[in-house]
Design an enzyme around this catalytic site. Structure first.
Site, PDB file in Angstrom:
ATOM      1  CD  GLU A   2      -3.301  -2.203  -1.100  1.00  0.00           C
ATOM      2  OE1 GLU A   2      -3.475  -0.962  -1.143  1.00  0.00           O
ATOM      3  OE2 GLU A   2      -3.755  -2.924  -0.187  1.00  0.00           O
TER       4      GLU A   2
ATOM      5  CG  ASP B 241      -1.722   1.255   1.365  1.00  0.00           C
ATOM      6  OD1 ASP B 241      -2.607   1.492   0.525  1.00  0.00           O
ATOM      7  OD2 ASP B 241      -1.456   2.026   2.303  1.00  0.00           O
TER       8      ASP B 241
END
Length: 231
Positions: A123, A51
């Site tokens: 991610e 992220d």
């Protein structure tokens, strides 16, 4: 070479030095519960890292590619690009759903194609690639599998410039906003092209083009919004 590594290498030319990281990126927690003989982790730590890596790489890409953009423009596009809805889309395009290691219950419930899981896996893969090969490798991957969507207008779907333009213009009072198709080219059914101009009280304030009227309208609104936004 495991099947995940083989597929990633064939599709993207990426070969992990630490294949345990790659397995971790595609491993869901219930799978490990059902396979206690495996000592690895699930994807969640790598998701956390990925992220932050996505935020940084995307911000750097936009900063470099668009030197004339103001901070507000850069922020709007970055937000559109790093939101979870886009990650699930690109995870599917990359075929990541084929590689997820799921528990039986999750498999039966259809988790393999669930947006929320695919967002996480995207991610996690980015986090694993960063740990294995660094930021340059992540940029190279995104340049192939993610950034081209900017020019295709994909991320503009997540920025409602038409509403933003309307709100801005109506601050000064009631206005008549109209979008007109000025030109269209349907000679190639695979590549239609439309040009749209947005008018305010019969005055043209912005134009845009795209493969659909909807995209062309959004780009016209974006151009107009950026031109009339106070600096």
């Amino acid at each position: 070479m495991n099947n995940i590594q083989k597929g990633i290498k064939e599709d993207f030319g990426i070969e992990f030095a630490n294949q345990d990281l790659l397995l971790e990126a595609f491993t869901q927690g219930n799978y490990l519960n059902e396979h206690p003989e495996e000592k690895g982790r699930d994807y969640q730590r790598l998701e956390f890292l990925g992220d932050s890596v996505m935020q940084l790489i995307v911000a750097d890409y936009l900063f470099t590619r668009y030197p004339a953009w103001e901070e507000g423009q850069l922020t709007e596009m970055r937000i559109a690009m790093v939101q979870s809805k886009s990650f699930s889309h690109f995870a599917r395009l990359a075929g990541f759903n084929r590689y997820i290691r799921l528990g039986k219950g999750e498999e039966l419930s259809g988790a393999r194609n669930r947006d929320s899981l695919l967002e996480d896996i995207w991610e996690a893969f980015i986090g694993a690639l960063y740990k294995d090969q660094g930021a340059k490798a992540v940029f190279t991957f995104l340049n192939k599998a993610f950034f081209p969507a900017i020019d295709e207008g994909f991320f503009e779907e997540f920025i409602d410039y038409k509403s933003k333009l309307q709100e801005l213009l109506q601050k000064a009072g009631s206005v008549d906003i109209e979008y007109k198709v000025e030109n269209e080219d349907l000679s190639d059914p695979q590549k239609p092209h439309f040009e749209v101009t947005v008018f305010v009280n019969d005055k043209a304030i912005g134009s845009g083009s795209g493969r659909s009227i909807k995209i062309a309208e959004k780009r016209a609104a974006k151009k107009a919004y950026q031109d009339v936004t106070p600096r």
